[in-house]
Design a protein around this motif. Structure first.
Motif, PDB file in Angstrom:
ATOM      1  N   LYS A  29       0.864  -1.174   0.000  1.00  0.00           N
ATOM      2  CA  LYS A  29       0.000   0.000   0.000  1.00  0.00           C
ATOM      3  C   LYS A  29       0.901   1.225   0.000  1.00  0.00           C
ATOM      4  N   GLU A  30       0.400   2.318  -0.549  1.00  0.00           N
ATOM      5  CA  GLU A  30       1.174   3.554  -0.560  1.00  0.00           C
ATOM      6  C   GLU A  30       0.798   4.376   0.666  1.00  0.00           C
ATOM      7  N   ILE A  31       1.825   4.877   1.357  1.00  0.00           N
ATOM      8  CA  ILE A  31       1.584   5.741   2.500  1.00  0.00           C
ATOM      9  C   ILE A  31       2.302   7.066   2.288  1.00  0.00           C
ATOM     10  N   GLU A  32       1.856   8.082   3.022  1.00  0.00           N
ATOM     11  CA  GLU A  32       2.470   9.402   2.979  1.00  0.00           C
ATOM     12  C   GLU A  32       2.884   9.760   4.400  1.00  0.00           C
ATOM     13  N   MET A  33       4.130  10.201   4.522  1.00  0.00           N
ATOM     14  CA  MET A  33       4.673  10.601   5.818  1.00  0.00           C
ATOM     15  C   MET A  33       5.505  11.856   5.619  1.00  0.00           C
ATOM     16  N   SER A  34       5.113  12.944   6.243  1.00  0.00           N
ATOM     17  CA  SER A  34       5.859  14.205   6.192  1.00  0.00           C
ATOM     18  C   SER A  34       6.182  14.629   4.758  1.00  0.00           C
ATOM     19  N   THR A  37       6.275   9.854   0.037  1.00  0.00           N
ATOM     20  CA  THR A  37       5.342   8.775  -0.293  1.00  0.00           C
ATOM     21  C   THR A  37       6.163   7.572  -0.722  1.00  0.00           C
ATOM     22  N   PHE A  38       5.712   6.398  -0.347  1.00  0.00           N
ATOM     23  CA  PHE A  38       6.372   5.154  -0.721  1.00  0.00           C
ATOM     24  C   PHE A  38       5.448   3.993  -0.410  1.00  0.00           C
ATOM     25  N   MET A 125      14.251  14.429   6.351  1.00  0.00           N
ATOM     26  CA  MET A 125      15.076  13.243   6.575  1.00  0.00           C
ATOM     27  C   MET A 125      14.186  12.045   6.825  1.00  0.00           C
ATOM     28  N   ILE A 126      14.749  10.866   6.556  1.00  0.00           N
ATOM     29  CA  ILE A 126      14.027   9.613   6.727  1.00  0.00           C
ATOM     30  C   ILE A 126      14.979   8.578   7.295  1.00  0.00           C
ATOM     31  N   ILE A 127      14.439   7.713   8.159  1.00  0.00           N
ATOM     32  CA  ILE A 127      15.190   6.569   8.656  1.00  0.00           C
ATOM     33  C   ILE A 127      14.259   5.364   8.589  1.00  0.00           C
ATOM     34  N   ILE A 128      14.774   4.267   8.034  1.00  0.00           N
ATOM     35  CA  ILE A 128      14.010   3.032   7.876  1.00  0.00           C
ATOM     36  C   ILE A 128      14.846   1.913   8.493  1.00  0.00           C
ATOM     37  N   THR A 129      14.247   1.131   9.382  1.00  0.00           N
ATOM     38  CA  THR A 129      14.957   0.028  10.024  1.00  0.00           C
ATOM     39  C   THR A 129      14.133  -1.243   9.879  1.00  0.00           C
ATOM     40  N   SER A 130      14.805  -2.333   9.486  1.00  0.00           N
ATOM     41  CA  SER A 130      14.151  -3.629   9.346  1.00  0.00           C
ATOM     42  C   SER A 130      15.218  -4.719   9.311  1.00  0.00           C
ATOM     43  N   LYS A 131      14.800  -5.928   9.580  1.00  0.00           N
ATOM     44  CA  LYS A 131      15.700  -7.076   9.422  1.00  0.00           C
ATOM     45  C   LYS A 131      15.697  -7.576   7.984  1.00  0.00           C
ATOM     46  N   ASN A 132      14.827  -7.021   7.153  1.00  0.00           N
ATOM     47  CA  ASN A 132      14.674  -7.454   5.774  1.00  0.00           C
ATOM     48  C   ASN A 132      15.207  -6.380   4.819  1.00  0.00           C
ATOM     49  N   PRO A 133      16.431  -6.547   4.298  1.00  0.00           N
ATOM     50  CA  PRO A 133      16.981  -5.524   3.401  1.00  0.00           C
ATOM     51  C   PRO A 133      16.210  -5.405   2.088  1.00  0.00           C
ATOM     52  N   THR A 142      10.625   2.940  -4.223  1.00  0.00           N
ATOM     53  CA  THR A 142       9.320   3.540  -4.517  1.00  0.00           C
ATOM     54  C   THR A 142       9.152   4.912  -3.868  1.00  0.00           C
ATOM     55  N   MET A 143      10.176   5.375  -3.169  1.00  0.00           N
ATOM     56  CA  MET A 143      10.084   6.625  -2.406  1.00  0.00           C
ATOM     57  C   MET A 143      10.065   7.849  -3.310  1.00  0.00           C
ATOM     58  N   LYS A 144       9.167   8.760  -2.978  1.00  0.00           N
ATOM     59  CA  LYS A 144       9.143  10.095  -3.577  1.00  0.00           C
ATOM     60  C   LYS A 144       9.345  11.064  -2.427  1.00  0.00           C
TER      61      LYS A 144
END
Length: 179
Positions: A29-34, A37-38, A125-133, A142-144
């Motif tokens: 799904k596409e979400i928007e944050m600050s 969008t991604f 700025m953006i920070i993304i953390t996951s165990k799945n690269p 997909t980030m705009k």
């Protein structure tokens, strides 16, 4: 084989194909944050709009944590402070070795991957953390990014416009920024 058997086999193949599609192919799904969008995995996780400048997204099912900050409102001091502290804390907790994964740079701390990007031109700025690269890569691909004019630049431009000299006065006035 008779026509009913062939039709039954075709229907069964279609049902199996649909089941494979819905069970094994990830849905997003596409979400928007600050202003960003991604695409993220499609589930019940939702964006938390902490303030106009600062948003968070935590998807426990996919072990995904995203924080974004964008200077959309210069008066959102609390959002800026909280966003900076929380993004800095997340970055510090997950600071590891730089690795390149499919042309993106990630920090890897014992299998926890972090993508961090401050964008001074767009004051975000953006920070993304996951165990799945692979998941991080999909989000980054997909980030705009938001296209934000730096409010300080807007203020400086406004101040400069107000300090022009009349045509008959040949003296110059030094433009001073209040930021």
């Amino acid at each position: 084989m008779n026509k009913k058997t062939v039709l039954g086999i075709i229907v069964l193949i279609v049902i199996v194909c649909l089941a494979v599609y819905f069970l094994f192919i990830p849905h997003y799904k596409e979400i928007e944050m600050s202003g960003y969008t991604f695409e993220v995995p499609d589930n019940n996780a939702e964006v938390k709009n902490n303030t106009i400048n600062y948003n968070t997204y935590q998807d426990k099912e996919n072990d995904l944590n995203i924080k974004t900050w964008a200077n959309k409102d210069i008066n959102d001091i609390n959002g800026t402070i909280n966003g900076s502290l929380e993004i800095g804390t997340q970055l510090g907790e997950n600071n590891g070795n730089n690795v390149t994964y499919n042309n993106i740079t990630l920090l890897n701390k014992t299998g926890v991957y972090t993508y961090y990007e401050p964008d001074e031109n767009n004051t975000c700025m953006i920070i993304i953390t996951s165990k799945n690269p692979d998941l991080i890569q999909h989000i980054v691909d997909t980030m705009k990014k938001p296209n934000i004019t730096n409010p300080a630049t807007q203020l400086n431009m406004s101040t400069n416009a107000l300090t022009t000299n009349p045509a008959e006065n040949n003296t110059t006035t030094e433009n001073q920024s209040i930021i």
